[in-house]
Write a protein that holds these residues in place. Structure first.
Motif, PDB file in Angstrom:
ATOM      1  N   GLN A   1       1.062  -1.356   0.075  1.00  0.00           N
ATOM      2  CA  GLN A   1       0.394  -0.229  -0.057  1.00  0.00           C
ATOM      3  C   GLN A   1       0.821   1.123   0.019  1.00  0.00           C
ATOM      4  N   ALA A   2       1.767   1.205   1.290  1.00  0.00           N
ATOM      5  CA  ALA A   2       2.314   2.585   1.190  1.00  0.00           C
ATOM      6  C   ALA A   2       3.910   2.509  -0.497  1.00  0.00           C
TER       7      ALA A   2
ATOM      8  N   GLY B   1      -0.153   7.905   3.625  1.00  0.00           N
ATOM      9  CA  GLY B   1      -1.246   8.394   3.654  1.00  0.00           C
ATOM     10  C   GLY B   1      -2.147   7.298   4.247  1.00  0.00           C
ATOM     11  N   PHE B   2      -2.225   6.364   4.091  1.00  0.00           N
ATOM     12  CA  PHE B   2      -3.310   5.170   4.628  1.00  0.00           C
ATOM     13  C   PHE B   2      -2.516   4.942   6.193  1.00  0.00           C
ATOM     14  N   VAL B   3      -1.917   6.164   6.928  1.00  0.00           N
ATOM     15  CA  VAL B   3      -1.268   5.137   8.765  1.00  0.00           C
ATOM     16  C   VAL B   3      -2.403   6.190   8.856  1.00  0.00           C
ATOM     17  N   GLN B   4      -3.371   7.523   8.234  1.00  0.00           N
ATOM     18  CA  GLN B   4      -4.700   8.200   8.681  1.00  0.00           C
ATOM     19  C   GLN B   4      -5.266   7.522   9.004  1.00  0.00           C
ATOM     20  N   PHE B   5      -5.356   6.456   8.080  1.00  0.00           N
ATOM     21  CA  PHE B   5      -6.647   5.421   9.026  1.00  0.00           C
ATOM     22  C   PHE B   5      -7.281   5.579  10.492  1.00  0.00           C
ATOM     23  N   TYR B   6      -5.994   5.136  11.175  1.00  0.00           N
ATOM     24  CA  TYR B   6      -5.154   4.393  12.926  1.00  0.00           C
ATOM     25  C   TYR B   6      -5.747   6.263  13.188  1.00  0.00           C
ATOM     26  N   PHE B   7      -6.124   7.358  13.482  1.00  0.00           N
ATOM     27  CA  PHE B   7      -6.257   7.905  14.248  1.00  0.00           C
ATOM     28  C   PHE B   7      -6.690   8.345  15.267  1.00  0.00           C
ATOM     29  N   GLY B   8      -8.456   7.875  14.823  1.00  0.00           N
ATOM     30  CA  GLY B   8      -8.955   7.493  15.583  1.00  0.00           C
ATOM     31  C   GLY B   8      -8.910   6.449  16.625  1.00  0.00           C
ATOM     32  N   LEU B   9      -7.813   5.342  16.168  1.00  0.00           N
ATOM     33  CA  LEU B   9      -7.577   4.320  17.492  1.00  0.00           C
ATOM     34  C   LEU B   9      -7.694   4.419  18.941  1.00  0.00           C
ATOM     35  N   PRO B  10      -6.398   5.647  19.299  1.00  0.00           N
ATOM     36  CA  PRO B  10      -5.942   5.692  20.412  1.00  0.00           C
ATOM     37  C   PRO B  10      -7.366   6.783  21.322  1.00  0.00           C
ATOM     38  N   ILE B  11      -8.569   7.172  20.490  1.00  0.00           N
ATOM     39  CA  ILE B  11      -9.231   8.037  21.010  1.00  0.00           C
ATOM     40  C   ILE B  11     -10.215   6.431  21.345  1.00  0.00           C
TER      41      ILE B  11
ATOM     42  N   ASN C   1      -2.687  -0.922  23.720  1.00  0.00           N
ATOM     43  CA  ASN C   1      -2.301  -1.022  22.557  1.00  0.00           C
ATOM     44  C   ASN C   1      -2.613   0.846  21.905  1.00  0.00           C
ATOM     45  N   GLY C   2      -3.638   1.473  22.517  1.00  0.00           N
ATOM     46  CA  GLY C   2      -3.669   3.305  21.725  1.00  0.00           C
ATOM     47  C   GLY C   2      -2.363   3.341  21.395  1.00  0.00           C
ATOM     48  N   LEU C   3      -1.057   3.110  23.058  1.00  0.00           N
ATOM     49  CA  LEU C   3      -0.057   4.828  22.239  1.00  0.00           C
ATOM     50  C   LEU C   3       1.001   3.289  21.122  1.00  0.00           C
ATOM     51  N   LEU C   4       0.932   2.537  21.045  1.00  0.00           N
ATOM     52  CA  LEU C   4       1.875   1.710  20.910  1.00  0.00           C
ATOM     53  C   LEU C   4       1.286   1.440  18.974  1.00  0.00           C
ATOM     54  N   LYS C   5      -0.334   1.191  18.675  1.00  0.00           N
ATOM     55  CA  LYS C   5      -0.239   0.714  17.681  1.00  0.00           C
ATOM     56  C   LYS C   5      -0.215   1.809  16.032  1.00  0.00           C
ATOM     57  N   VAL C   6      -0.513   2.982  16.363  1.00  0.00           N
ATOM     58  CA  VAL C   6      -0.260   4.163  15.087  1.00  0.00           C
ATOM     59  C   VAL C   6       1.277   3.964  14.469  1.00  0.00           C
ATOM     60  N   PRO C   7       2.056   4.215  15.730  1.00  0.00           N
ATOM     61  CA  PRO C   7       3.564   4.016  15.590  1.00  0.00           C
ATOM     62  C   PRO C   7       4.270   2.432  14.768  1.00  0.00           C
ATOM     63  N   MET C   8       3.440   1.693  15.669  1.00  0.00           N
ATOM     64  CA  MET C   8       3.853   0.051  14.496  1.00  0.00           C
ATOM     65  C   MET C   8       3.271   0.321  13.110  1.00  0.00           C
ATOM     66  N   GLN C   9       2.354   1.046  12.325  1.00  0.00           N
ATOM     67  CA  GLN C   9       1.294   1.267  11.258  1.00  0.00           C
ATOM     68  C   GLN C   9       2.498   1.781  10.817  1.00  0.00           C
ATOM     69  N   PHE C  10       2.825   3.323  11.482  1.00  0.00           N
ATOM     70  CA  PHE C  10       3.805   3.910  10.691  1.00  0.00           C
ATOM     71  C   PHE C  10       5.084   4.105  10.199  1.00  0.00           C
ATOM     72  N   PHE C  11       5.702   2.567  11.272  1.00  0.00           N
ATOM     73  CA  PHE C  11       6.928   1.867  10.655  1.00  0.00           C
ATOM     74  C   PHE C  11       6.696   1.466   9.385  1.00  0.00           C
TER      75      PHE C  11
ATOM     76  N   LEU D   1       5.995   2.703   6.494  1.00  0.00           N
ATOM     77  CA  LEU D   1       7.577   3.326   6.304  1.00  0.00           C
ATOM     78  C   LEU D   1       8.621   2.158   5.677  1.00  0.00           C
ATOM     79  N   THR D   2       8.636   0.923   5.897  1.00  0.00           N
ATOM     80  CA  THR D   2       9.347   0.040   5.359  1.00  0.00           C
ATOM     81  C   THR D   2       8.091  -0.230   4.303  1.00  0.00           C
ATOM     82  N   GLY D   3       7.798   0.002   3.412  1.00  0.00           N
ATOM     83  CA  GLY D   3       7.096   0.286   2.118  1.00  0.00           C
ATOM     84  C   GLY D   3       7.753   1.008   1.528  1.00  0.00           C
ATOM     85  N   VAL D   4       7.660   2.388   2.528  1.00  0.00           N
ATOM     86  CA  VAL D   4       8.309   3.062   1.629  1.00  0.00           C
ATOM     87  C   VAL D   4       9.836   2.885   1.447  1.00  0.00           C
TER      88      VAL D   4
END
Length: 569
Positions: free
Chosen positions: A65-66, A72-82, A274-284, A287-290
């Motif tokens: 995907q990246a 941009g797909f990381v925006q999908f997870y922005f609602g997760l911590p809330i 999970n809320g603290l770590l999930k977005v950074p994990m998906q970002f990483f 980023l591997t795909g990039v």
């Protein structure tokens, strides 16, 4: 694959399955089998929640995907911590106070048995399909890599999961997911640094970000209000929030993870983790795909990443046509290397913004994209049943062709371990819902042991169903989007019912049931009309909005139905 890869792969999988069986054998009660006797510490809860969501699809599909569409797909997870905060301090205390085995038990206590059954059935449909996809994803990899029969691989991976899930229930899921998560993250970190090491000596991480940015891959935030755009900040915070609220708050595959916590506090801490770590994990992972994208700016990229499709077209009448496109791509690959090398040289002298070079890089990327689209049309001519979208094969192609001995086996173990962890949670939750919400509700059984045995049979049944769906699956646009689209169709309605139960005491059972039924029918119609029968370029609605639509429809309709019911009383 080399012998060392086989040793790493087989040893890892064998250890996980055997360890899960040995450590968790012999549950005597339903509470022990489904809730691990409420002995799970917060860290295990957090890891299990993360591992349940991080299926093989995450590690197979997200880098692709990246590669194609950027970060941009990381925006999908922005609602997760809330969503994690809302669930931790609203949902969890209610579930624990009522001492439920499944989320849907609450609905009967709050509304009626019909509403409970409706929510349970909707869950069984979407989770049964989703679990099939999590089995199908790694099967694609091994099928393309080894040339093995796809159906055989679906059965093989499904049976591995069934073995320890039937034996140990929730405890087996929790215990094995810690090992699986360790394997997963270790493999991804090693791969990340291996890709960096494979880049030219004068290309450091800062250069990588500049090259990716020049090609539009680092466009993380989209603040546009266009509902046709799939991933924006607003769709992530709203639609993504409701999707995550429903998934983590009402989907038994996740609810079962934190219901097994030692206490309310332990369950809450696991979710917040999970809320603290999930977005950074998906970002990483993105980023591997990039990083893979940047790697192919300095190395020859194939015209099409799915080796099975390439083999078919090269054996067809379209061979010469396809090879002509490959020749054009070879020239583009050469030009990309030259342009990117010049760009790197200029970066050394802090000339970060060269409009001419950027335009050339973008132009080459567009030419490459057009060639890939032409190649897909040729593949369709050669085999009109072929799935031409190759996003899910990008990362696969890289690990097959460039990783050193042993690491290929580890990466395959990563992807299969992820599939097993997510599939095990899915089967365990499907069995729990079938046993507690349907079987136990309608059948009188004399002993706890009989319920445990019935739940084990349900685990086996849903395992067979998931394997069956995996055997008839085909790629949608890409797997990570497919599994989220399936969830988005059903989650909004189920979440709407739960929110009514938690916050709108005015509304009673009949109104909740009929509003849920009608809302689900409307959401399915919207999906069919504005998403399914539209191409990716022309679809009229991003699928994340289905979650918000489902929630609002269910709540608004329930108020209307309650008013009608009250007026007739």
């Amino acid at each position: 694959m080399e012998i060392l890869d086989w040793i790493v792969l087989s040893t890892t999988l064998f250890f996980i399955v055997v360890y899960g069986v040995i450590k968790t054998k012999g549950s005597a009660t339903v509470k022990d089998y489904l809730l691990d006797n409420n002995e799970t510490p917060w860290f295990t809860v957090g890891v299990s929640v993360m591992a349940t969501q991080a299926s093989a699809i995450t590690f197979l599909s997200t880098p692709g995907q990246a590669y194609h569409d950027g970060m941009g797909f990381v925006q999908f997870y922005f609602g997760l911590p809330i969503a994690m905060i809302v669930i931790a301090y609203t949902f969890i205390p209610i579930y624990h106070r009522l001492k439920v085995y499944t989320a849907y038990e609450y609905l009967e206590q709050r509304f009626n048995v019909q509403t409970r059954t409706l929510a349970a059935v909707l869950f069984l449909i979407q989770r049964g399909l989703g679990t099939g996809i999590t089995i199908y994803a790694p099967s694609i990899i091994l099928s393309a890599l080894l040339g093995w029969n796809l159906t055989f691989l679906n059965i093989f991976i499904g049976v591995l999961v069934i073995i320890y899930t039937v034996t140990g229930g929730t405890k087996a899921v929790n215990v094995t997911q810690k090992q699986q998560m360790f394997v997963i993250m270790s493999g991804m970190f090693i791969t990340f640094f291996v890709i960096l090491a494979y880049l030219p000596e004068d290309v450091d991480f800062s250069n990588v970000l500049h090259i990716a940015g020049a090609n539009g891959k680092m466009d993380i935030l989209d603040f546009s209000y266009n509902p046709e755009t799939r991933y924006t900040v607003w769709s992530g915070i709203t639609g993504g929030f409701f999707l995550m609220l429903s998934y983590f708050g009402t989907d038994q595959s996740q609810v079962g993870r934190y219901l097994s916590g030692k206490s309310i506090k332990e369950s809450q801490m696991g979710l917040i983790m999970n809320g603290l770590l999930k977005v950074p994990m998906q970002f990483f992972i993105l980023l591997t795909g990039v990083l893979v994208f940047v790697f192919f700016q300095f190395n020859d990229a194939p015209l099409h990443f799915n080796p099975t499709n390439v083999e078919k077209v090269l054996q067809s009448d379209q061979k010469k046509e396809y090879e002509a496109l490959e020749a054009e791509l070879n020239q583009i690959n050469i030009d990309k290397k030259v342009v990117n090398q010049i760009y790197i040289e200029q970066l050394k002298h802090n000339a970060y913004d060269n409009p001419t070079l950027r335009k050339k890089m973008i132009a080459l990327s567009l030419e490459e994209k057009e060639l890939r689209n032409d190649a897909k049309e040729i593949i369709s001519k050669a085999d009109n049943s072929a799935e031409t979208n190759d996003k899910d094969y990008v990362f696969l192609y890289f690990i097959m062709n460039y990783l050193p001995k042993g690491l290929l086996g580890l990466l395959l173990a990563v992807i299969i371990s992820a599939a097993m962890s997510s599939s095990a949670s899915g089967l365990n939750s499907l069995a729990a819902t079938s046993s507690i919400d349907l079987y136990k509700r309608n059948v009188t059984v004399k002993s706890e042991k009989q319920y445990v045995v019935a739940t084990q049979y349900f685990t086996l049944f849903w395992g067979i169903v998931a394997i069956g769906f995996a055997c008839v699956s085909s790629l949608f646009e890409n797997l990570i989007q497919l599994v989220n689209i399936i969830g988005s169709i059903f989650y909004g309605t189920v979440l709407g019912i739960f929110l009514i139960g938690f916050y709108f005491h005015y509304i009673k059972g009949k109104a909740a049931f009929y509003s849920g039924l009608i809302s689900q029918a409307i959401v399915i119609l919207i999906f069919l009309k504005y998403i399914l029968f539209e191409s990716n370029e022309s679809e009229k609605l991003g699928y994340l909005w289905l979650n918000l639509i489902g929630v609002l429809l269910t709540i608004v309709l329930s108020f209307l139905f309650q008013k009608i019911i009250n007026s007739k009383a």
